[in-house]
Write a protein that holds these residues in place. Structure first.
Motif, short mmCIF file in Angstrom:
data_model
loop_
_atom_site.label_atom_id
_atom_site.label_comp_id
_atom_site.label_asym_id
_atom_site.label_seq_id
_atom_site.Cartn_x
_atom_site.Cartn_y
_atom_site.Cartn_z
N LEU A 44 35.63 23.79 76.86
CA LEU A 44 34.30 24.18 77.32
C LEU A 44 33.28 23.40 76.50
CD1 LEU A 44 36.29 26.62 77.96
CD2 LEU A 44 34.23 28.05 77.99
N ILE A 45 32.40 22.68 77.18
CA ILE A 45 31.40 21.87 76.49
C ILE A 45 30.03 22.54 76.60
CG2 ILE A 45 32.72 19.78 76.94
CD1 ILE A 45 30.52 19.06 79.03
N PRO A 46 29.10 22.19 75.73
CA PRO A 46 27.78 22.84 75.77
C PRO A 46 27.04 22.56 77.07
CG PRO A 46 28.13 21.72 73.67
CD PRO A 46 29.24 21.29 74.57
N ALA A 47 26.43 23.61 77.62
CA ALA A 47 25.52 23.45 78.76
C ALA A 47 24.19 22.90 78.24
CB ALA A 47 25.31 24.79 79.44
N PRO A 48 23.34 22.36 79.12
CA PRO A 48 22.05 21.84 78.66
C PRO A 48 21.26 22.88 77.87
CG PRO A 48 22.46 21.17 80.92
CD PRO A 48 23.56 22.13 80.56
N ASN A 49 20.74 22.44 76.71
CA ASN A 49 19.91 23.28 75.83
C ASN A 49 20.67 24.43 75.18
OD1 ASN A 49 17.51 21.75 76.48
ND2 ASN A 49 17.47 22.85 78.43
N SER A 50 21.97 24.40 75.24
CA SER A 50 22.76 25.46 74.61
C SER A 50 22.80 25.27 73.10
CB SER A 50 24.18 25.46 75.16
OG SER A 50 25.01 26.35 74.42
N PRO A 51 22.74 26.34 72.32
CA PRO A 51 22.89 26.21 70.87
C PRO A 51 24.34 26.09 70.43
CG PRO A 51 22.56 28.50 71.45
CD PRO A 51 22.42 27.73 72.73
N LEU A 65 24.65 31.39 55.65
CA LEU A 65 25.68 31.22 56.68
C LEU A 65 25.68 32.36 57.70
CD1 LEU A 65 28.58 29.86 54.46
CD2 LEU A 65 26.85 28.58 55.72
N THR A 66 24.52 32.94 57.91
CA THR A 66 24.37 33.94 58.96
C THR A 66 24.56 33.27 60.32
OG1 THR A 66 22.78 35.13 57.59
CG2 THR A 66 22.85 35.69 59.95
N LYS A 67 25.43 33.81 61.12
CA LYS A 67 25.65 33.26 62.45
C LYS A 67 24.50 33.65 63.39
CE LYS A 67 29.76 31.23 62.33
NZ LYS A 67 29.98 29.83 62.72
N GLN A 68 24.13 32.72 64.27
CA GLN A 68 23.07 33.01 65.23
C GLN A 68 23.51 34.14 66.16
OE1 GLN A 68 21.59 29.59 67.29
NE2 GLN A 68 20.29 30.77 68.67
N ASP A 69 22.64 35.12 66.31
CA ASP A 69 22.93 36.27 67.17
C ASP A 69 22.47 35.95 68.58
OD1 ASP A 69 23.26 38.67 68.45
OD2 ASP A 69 22.22 39.87 66.93
N PRO A 96 26.41 28.31 65.71
CA PRO A 96 25.71 27.77 64.54
C PRO A 96 25.35 28.83 63.52
CG PRO A 96 24.19 27.93 66.39
CD PRO A 96 25.55 28.29 66.92
N GLU A 97 25.19 28.38 62.27
CA GLU A 97 24.59 29.22 61.23
C GLU A 97 23.08 28.95 61.22
OE1 GLU A 97 28.84 28.74 60.24
OE2 GLU A 97 27.29 27.23 60.53
N ILE A 98 22.31 29.96 60.87
CA ILE A 98 20.86 29.81 60.95
C ILE A 98 20.19 29.74 59.59
CG2 ILE A 98 20.72 30.93 63.21
CD1 ILE A 98 19.82 33.50 61.77
N ASP A 99 20.96 29.86 58.51
CA ASP A 99 20.37 29.80 57.18
C ASP A 99 21.43 29.40 56.17
OD1 ASP A 99 21.90 32.11 56.65
OD2 ASP A 99 20.25 33.44 57.18
N LYS A 100 21.02 29.29 54.92
CA LYS A 100 21.95 28.88 53.87
C LYS A 100 22.88 30.00 53.44
CE LYS A 100 19.00 25.15 52.31
NZ LYS A 100 18.14 24.59 51.25
N SER A 113 33.62 40.50 78.24
CA SER A 113 32.49 40.24 77.34
C SER A 113 32.90 40.50 75.90
CB SER A 113 31.29 41.12 77.70
OG SER A 113 30.83 40.84 79.01
N PHE A 114 32.12 39.94 74.97
CA PHE A 114 32.28 40.25 73.55
C PHE A 114 30.92 40.24 72.90
CE2 PHE A 114 32.89 35.75 74.30
CZ PHE A 114 32.24 35.10 73.28
N ASP A 115 30.77 41.06 71.84
CA ASP A 115 29.46 41.23 71.23
C ASP A 115 29.36 40.47 69.90
OD1 ASP A 115 30.69 42.79 69.23
OD2 ASP A 115 30.27 44.67 70.29
N TYR A 116 28.19 40.57 69.27
CA TYR A 116 27.92 39.79 68.07
C TYR A 116 28.89 40.09 66.94
CZ TYR A 116 25.27 37.89 64.08
OH TYR A 116 24.89 37.19 62.97
N SER A 117 29.38 41.33 66.85
CA SER A 117 30.31 41.66 65.77
C SER A 117 31.61 40.88 65.86
CB SER A 117 30.62 43.16 65.79
OG SER A 117 31.39 43.51 66.93
N GLN A 118 31.89 40.29 67.02
CA GLN A 118 33.11 39.52 67.20
C GLN A 118 32.94 38.03 66.88
OE1 GLN A 118 33.60 41.66 71.17
NE2 GLN A 118 35.72 41.12 70.72
#
Length: 599
Positions: free
Chosen positions: A268-275, A303-307, A297-301, A328-333
């Motif tokens: 699976l490759i990134p869709a346009p503008n996907s993070p 290493l918090t994962k982007q929600d 991605p991580e959003i800070d130093k 489906s799966f949620d952020y905790s996963q």
């Protein structure tokens, strides 16, 4: 298939990267010919070393005294999955993971052709719970993600990379399970005839330089760190400056038909503008397993994962556009804790019949609003040899295997084959070719001259390398063609000829060699003549200790060196070779590759 089926074992830890970085610059090195570019002075080796040291401040050459060594440290088994989810209750958990390799870029100016040469990888200890894995093939880097962590913006700190190799049971792979249920399960799983051995895949990320995670390119703090290293180097002695990073990894089964060196699962490759970065997936009758190790991605130093909220996997009919919700799966996963516990692997349970529905449809990962973030490329052509070295005049047949939704194709497939320059850019008009009936594309290659090129297969409009190699989308094979240097081979094997035309290249580029062998000292070279022949012989090319580490010696250089060494040891009957001891938006992908090297 692969590490996405069970049983699988997870590990995590840290890794030190200690390459010589001087050859990352075209002012120092000609990557086509493999030659060092010296200053125009009498003592050119001394001047070159001084120039490399000065470049720490003036050009970003962050490790002129490197060794190329890559070492895992603080790395251990952290969990497993036997089919019922992530767990840690097994005596094999906390077993140490041991790896030492040599980081070598076939194309050293960029970031697309990295590989690790090594001899063995082990999990656990001799005499105890253990997996001992002698090398079948080198470790290969793929799917470099330039957008992994923008907060860590020092050189390649923004990026993450997927690394993979596989170990054949026939090459001495051994599992000592004792009373470990996890190792017992893994040992049993290798018995079926379609299992070749084990695959190990790991993701390396959050690379830091000068032991400081707070540096950024061009900042005053980074300049001060470079200046401090410069002073140490000028003070003399051996001053390596390795970068350090984090890793998460997984051990799983290697089945017949699966590539050894990169994921062969559904891609699976990134869709346009996907993070998100690219991901890989496997469907069983009851579950969909996603490898997001290189993706969120991580959003800070910290290493918090982007929600991204709840994410849904769907199967889209490429003909009608009809969409079936798979789960489906949620952020905790996929948050940091989950990522570190299970190497970014997420399992989604499927309702009855869903796997059959999705078997011939395109998988997508969508956000809560229904926007696709990842979309499947059904057809992938993966090279049998991802990084190929040829001597001028040598002819081989290279091959790509086409995979159709994670399985080897069983029909003739049309392929557009692009050839790019060494940077992975400037693709030439493609050759329109076809595979055989088993989806195998064979390419006859002859190294007519020296140089580096990449071959990129395209199977649809979505994966044409019009902007150069996009490592999140394209598969590719790099080829390095070393010059014949016939004129060097014909020289008289005097010390001056051997040093000036062969050994001076290593002596200038690799000051670390001073710790083992003075390459400008004929007495030492004479004393180690037999060892030098073993370490440089092509039969030992895959060995951890092969010389030169950069694998760029020409046939003519080797001939001249061997004439010199053989003249010293005619009385010794050597019976053949012996194995050595054990970014931003808007930049082209070629430019991003170069930025990973130069800061």
């Amino acid at each position: 298939m692969s590490v996405l089926e069970t049983p699988r074992i997870y590990f995590r830890g840290e890794v030190a990267w200690d390459p010589i970085t001087t050859n990352n610059y075209d002012s120092n090195y000609d990557e086509s010919t493999g030659e060092t570019i010296y200053p125009h002075v009498v003592d050119k080796v001394k001047a070159f070393r001084e120039q490399a040291i000065a470049q720490v401040v003036t050009g970003g050459n962050w490790n002129p005294h490197g060794t190329h060594r890559v070492t895992f440290y603080n790395t251990a088994v952290c969990g497993f999955d036997l089919g019922s989810g992530v767990a840690a209750g097994d005596p094999f958990v906390t077993a140490a993971v041991n790896f030492n390799g040599m980081l070598v870029d076939l194309e050293p100016f960029g970031a697309f052709s990295s590989q690790l040469f090594f001899n063995v990888m082990s999990f656990g200890v001799d005499g105890g719970y253990r997996i001992l894995a002698p090398r079948t093939s080198r470790v290969t880097a793929r799917y470099i993600n330039f957008n992994r962590n923008a907060a860590n913006s020092m050189i390649a700190g923004v990026a993450s990379v997927a690394w993979q190799t596989s170990f054949a049971a026939s090459d001495g792979l051994s599992i000592d399970p004792f009373d470990s249920p996890v190792l017992q399960s893994l040992a049993r799983a290798i018995k079926p005839g379609d299992v070749l051995g084990l695959t190990i895949r790991f993701n390396a990320y959050r690379t830091i330089y000068y032991d400081n995670p707070d540096l950024s390119n061009g900042s005053p703090a980074a300049q001060a760190a470079a200046q401090a290293l410069l002073l140490k180097l000028k003070g003399g002695g051996f001053q390596p400056n390795p970068a350090r990073g984090l890793l998460v990894g997984v051990i799983g089964l290697w089945r017949k038909g699966e590539p050894a060196h990169e994921p062969g699962d559904r891609t699976l490759i990134p869709a346009p503008n996907s993070p998100l970065g690219s991901a890989h997936a496997r469907l069983s009758q009851t579950a969909l397993t996603l490898d997001l190790s290189n993706s969120v991605p991580e959003i800070d130093k910290n290493l918090t994962k982007q929600d991204l909220g709840d994410l849904t996997v769907v199967a889209a009919d490429p003909a009608s556009g009809a969409v079936t919700n798979l789960g489906s799966f949620d952020y905790s996963q996929y948050d940091r804790a989950a990522y570190e516990a299970s190497a970014g692997i997420v399992t989604v349970q499927l309702r009855a019949g869903a796997a059959q529905t999705a078997a011939d449809r395109d998988l997508q990962v969508r956000d809560a609003g229904g926007t696709p973030l990842l979309a499947e490329l059904a057809l992938r052509a993966i090279p049998a040899t991802p990084n190929l070295y040829l001597d001028q005049g040598e002819s081989v047949t290279a091959a790509f295997q086409v995979y159709d939704r994670g399985r080897p194709a069983a029909s003739i497939v049309p392929v557009s084959l692009f050839k790019t320059d060494a940077s992975g850019g400037n693709p030439a008009n493609p050759a329109h070719v076809t595979t055989d009936a088993n989806g195998v594309l064979s390419i006859p290659l002859t190294a007519a001259s020296d140089g580096i090129a990449a071959f990129v297969p395209s199977l649809s409009a979505a994966d044409q390398p019009t902007n150069g190699i996009d490592p999140q989308v394209n598969t590719y094979m790099y080829v390095r063609m070393r010059p014949a240097d016939a004129a060097l081979a014909a020289l008289e094997p005097t010390w001056n000829n051997v040093y000036v035309n062969v050994l001076a290249n290593w002596n200038a580029m690799a000051p670390c060699m001073d710790n083992w062998l003075k390459l400008d000292d004929p007495a030492q070279v004479k004393a180690y003549a037999l060892i030098l022949k073993r370490l440089t012989h092509p039969a030992n090319f895959e060995d951890f200790r092969f010389m030169p580490v950069t694998r760029d010696m020409s046939a003519g250089q080797r001939t001249l060196l061997y004439k010199f060494l053989d003249a010293l040891h005619d009385e010794h009957d050597e019976k053949g070779p012996k194995p050595a001891a054990q970014e931003p938006h808007g930049r082209s992908f070629a430019e991003l590759s170069r930025a990973m090297r130069r800061g």
